[in-house]
Design a protein around this motif. Structure first.
Motif, PDB file in Angstrom:
ATOM      1  N   MET A   1      28.580 117.267  22.950  1.00  0.00           N
ATOM      2  CA  MET A   1      27.716 118.562  23.521  1.00  0.00           C
ATOM      3  C   MET A   1      26.409 118.259  23.616  1.00  0.00           C
ATOM      4  O   MET A   1      25.810 118.040  22.409  1.00  0.00           O
ATOM      5  N   ASP A   2      25.683 118.488  24.854  1.00  0.00           N
ATOM      6  CA  ASP A   2      24.201 118.349  24.873  1.00  0.00           C
ATOM      7  C   ASP A   2      23.599 119.715  24.380  1.00  0.00           C
ATOM      8  O   ASP A   2      23.741 120.681  24.730  1.00  0.00           O
ATOM      9  N   LEU A   3      22.858 119.655  23.242  1.00  0.00           N
ATOM     10  CA  LEU A   3      22.114 120.713  22.362  1.00  0.00           C
ATOM     11  C   LEU A   3      20.664 120.789  22.815  1.00  0.00           C
ATOM     12  O   LEU A   3      19.984 121.457  22.195  1.00  0.00           O
ATOM     13  N   ASP A   4      20.163 119.884  23.697  1.00  0.00           N
ATOM     14  CA  ASP A   4      18.693 120.069  24.141  1.00  0.00           C
ATOM     15  C   ASP A   4      18.339 121.278  24.562  1.00  0.00           C
ATOM     16  O   ASP A   4      18.961 121.617  25.671  1.00  0.00           O
ATOM     17  N   PRO A   5      17.437 121.996  24.186  1.00  0.00           N
ATOM     18  CA  PRO A   5      17.021 123.404  24.672  1.00  0.00           C
ATOM     19  C   PRO A   5      16.461 123.448  25.880  1.00  0.00           C
ATOM     20  O   PRO A   5      16.827 124.545  26.683  1.00  0.00           O
ATOM     21  N   VAL A   6      16.122 122.368  26.731  1.00  0.00           N
ATOM     22  CA  VAL A   6      15.558 122.522  27.960  1.00  0.00           C
ATOM     23  C   VAL A   6      17.067 122.373  28.946  1.00  0.00           C
ATOM     24  O   VAL A   6      16.914 123.090  29.840  1.00  0.00           O
ATOM     25  N   THR A   7      18.092 121.858  28.248  1.00  0.00           N
ATOM     26  CA  THR A   7      19.359 121.870  28.985  1.00  0.00           C
ATOM     27  C   THR A   7      20.032 123.226  28.784  1.00  0.00           C
ATOM     28  O   THR A   7      20.730 123.679  29.846  1.00  0.00           O
ATOM     29  N   THR A   8      20.133 123.606  27.286  1.00  0.00           N
ATOM     30  CA  THR A   8      20.800 124.715  27.217  1.00  0.00           C
ATOM     31  C   THR A   8      20.164 126.092  27.521  1.00  0.00           C
ATOM     32  O   THR A   8      20.950 127.008  27.913  1.00  0.00           O
ATOM     33  N   ASN A   9      18.857 126.152  27.694  1.00  0.00           N
ATOM     34  CA  ASN A   9      18.375 127.360  28.100  1.00  0.00           C
ATOM     35  C   ASN A   9      17.024 127.037  29.101  1.00  0.00           C
ATOM     36  O   ASN A   9      15.831 127.369  28.597  1.00  0.00           O
ATOM     37  N   PRO A  10      17.297 126.535  30.165  1.00  0.00           N
ATOM     38  CA  PRO A  10      16.310 126.190  30.829  1.00  0.00           C
ATOM     39  C   PRO A  10      15.452 127.330  31.782  1.00  0.00           C
ATOM     40  O   PRO A  10      14.406 127.230  32.293  1.00  0.00           O
ATOM     41  N   ASP A  11      15.899 128.476  31.485  1.00  0.00           N
ATOM     42  CA  ASP A  11      15.076 129.690  31.902  1.00  0.00           C
ATOM     43  C   ASP A  11      14.060 130.044  30.767  1.00  0.00           C
ATOM     44  O   ASP A  11      12.971 130.690  31.393  1.00  0.00           O
ATOM     45  N   VAL A  12      13.904 129.586  29.708  1.00  0.00           N
ATOM     46  CA  VAL A  12      12.717 129.582  28.707  1.00  0.00           C
ATOM     47  C   VAL A  12      12.155 128.550  28.241  1.00  0.00           C
ATOM     48  O   VAL A  12      11.051 128.790  27.496  1.00  0.00           O
ATOM     49  N   TYR A  13      12.843 127.417  28.264  1.00  0.00           N
ATOM     50  CA  TYR A  13      12.159 126.047  27.978  1.00  0.00           C
ATOM     51  C   TYR A  13      11.734 125.393  29.037  1.00  0.00           C
ATOM     52  O   TYR A  13      12.556 125.046  30.063  1.00  0.00           O
ATOM     53  N   ARG A  14      10.475 124.726  29.103  1.00  0.00           N
ATOM     54  CA  ARG A  14      10.147 123.578  29.644  1.00  0.00           C
ATOM     55  C   ARG A  14       9.200 122.705  29.112  1.00  0.00           C
ATOM     56  O   ARG A  14       8.499 122.746  28.337  1.00  0.00           O
ATOM     57  N   VAL A  15       9.395 121.344  29.609  1.00  0.00           N
ATOM     58  CA  VAL A  15       8.681 120.385  29.242  1.00  0.00           C
ATOM     59  C   VAL A  15       7.486 120.188  29.757  1.00  0.00           C
ATOM     60  O   VAL A  15       7.064 120.076  30.946  1.00  0.00           O
ATOM     61  N   LEU A  16       6.360 120.094  28.830  1.00  0.00           N
ATOM     62  CA  LEU A  16       4.810 120.090  29.200  1.00  0.00           C
ATOM     63  C   LEU A  16       4.240 118.583  29.095  1.00  0.00           C
ATOM     64  O   LEU A  16       3.524 118.153  29.856  1.00  0.00           O
ATOM     65  N   PHE A  17       4.938 117.670  28.298  1.00  0.00           N
ATOM     66  CA  PHE A  17       4.451 116.594  28.154  1.00  0.00           C
ATOM     67  C   PHE A  17       5.542 115.805  27.363  1.00  0.00           C
ATOM     68  O   PHE A  17       6.320 116.347  26.249  1.00  0.00           O
ATOM     69  N   GLU A  18       5.761 114.464  27.556  1.00  0.00           N
ATOM     70  CA  GLU A  18       6.546 113.403  26.936  1.00  0.00           C
ATOM     71  C   GLU A  18       6.094 112.276  26.824  1.00  0.00           C
ATOM     72  O   GLU A  18       5.904 111.581  27.979  1.00  0.00           O
ATOM     73  N   ASN A  19       6.278 111.435  25.856  1.00  0.00           N
ATOM     74  CA  ASN A  19       6.170 110.137  25.587  1.00  0.00           C
ATOM     75  C   ASN A  19       7.052 109.575  24.606  1.00  0.00           C
ATOM     76  O   ASN A  19       7.954 110.180  24.109  1.00  0.00           O
ATOM     77  N   PRO A  20       7.008 108.107  24.473  1.00  0.00           N
ATOM     78  CA  PRO A  20       8.160 107.804  23.431  1.00  0.00           C
ATOM     79  C   PRO A  20       8.116 108.148  21.901  1.00  0.00           C
ATOM     80  O   PRO A  20       8.918 108.041  21.276  1.00  0.00           O
ATOM     81  N   ARG A  21       6.931 108.967  21.715  1.00  0.00           N
ATOM     82  CA  ARG A  21       6.915 109.220  20.301  1.00  0.00           C
ATOM     83  C   ARG A  21       7.005 110.686  20.162  1.00  0.00           C
ATOM     84  O   ARG A  21       7.410 111.249  19.004  1.00  0.00           O
ATOM     85  N   VAL A  22       6.602 111.717  21.281  1.00  0.00           N
ATOM     86  CA  VAL A  22       6.590 113.163  20.957  1.00  0.00           C
ATOM     87  C   VAL A  22       6.920 113.964  22.424  1.00  0.00           C
ATOM     88  O   VAL A  22       7.195 113.166  23.510  1.00  0.00           O
ATOM     89  N   ARG A  23       7.613 114.876  22.219  1.00  0.00           N
ATOM     90  CA  ARG A  23       7.974 115.627  23.421  1.00  0.00           C
ATOM     91  C   ARG A  23       7.267 117.175  23.285  1.00  0.00           C
ATOM     92  O   ARG A  23       7.497 117.719  22.033  1.00  0.00           O
ATOM     93  N   VAL A  24       6.616 117.697  24.179  1.00  0.00           N
ATOM     94  CA  VAL A  24       6.044 119.068  23.920  1.00  0.00           C
ATOM     95  C   VAL A  24       6.751 120.169  24.882  1.00  0.00           C
ATOM     96  O   VAL A  24       6.695 119.826  26.073  1.00  0.00           O
ATOM     97  N   LEU A  25       7.083 121.004  24.283  1.00  0.00           N
ATOM     98  CA  LEU A  25       7.974 122.100  24.924  1.00  0.00           C
ATOM     99  C   LEU A  25       7.344 123.415  25.051  1.00  0.00           C
ATOM    100  O   LEU A  25       6.764 123.618  24.056  1.00  0.00           O
TER     101      LEU A  25
END
Length: 110
Positions: A1-25
């Motif tokens: 099961m995909d437990l990525d918060p952007v997938t499970t709760n897209p109404d409250v989480y959004r990606v601001l920045f992502e690269n190979p080392r970090v992701r900013v939500l």
């Protein structure tokens, strides 16, 4: 099961920045809002508002109250949450993509 918060709760989480080392939500919600279970890797949380939440995982609940303008370390964890306060929650998470040494799996911010 995909437990990525952007997938499970897209109404409250959004990606601001992502690269190979970090992701900013960005996370925003209103009083009474509940999230479904999701997973965070090791992260730094920066509070942009003061808020109260109840975090739930493994049959355990932890109530947290956070002031505005603090940065806290979060060990990797799976949980759901509820805004139990009277104000919206607004935070930024800097998720690390490289695994660190095993932690104690503490629930909530430290």
């Amino acid at each position: 099961m995909d437990l990525d918060p952007v997938t499970t709760n897209p109404d409250v989480y959004r990606v601001l920045f992502e690269n190979p080392r970090v992701r900013v939500l960005e996370y925003t919600d209103a009083p009474g809002h509940r999230t479904t279970p999701h997973h965070h890797p090791d992260s730094v949380m920066v509070t942009l508002s003061s808020f109260r939440r109840r975090l739930s995982a493994g049959g355990r609940d932890v109530d947290v109250e956070m002031p505005q303008g603090v940065a806290r370390w979060l060990d990797a964890q799976e949980h759901s949450g509820e805004n139990t306060g009277e104000t919206p929650t607004h935070t930024v998470f800097v998720e690390l993509k490289e695994p660190g040494p095993p932690g104690d799996g503490a629930l909530g911010p430290r």
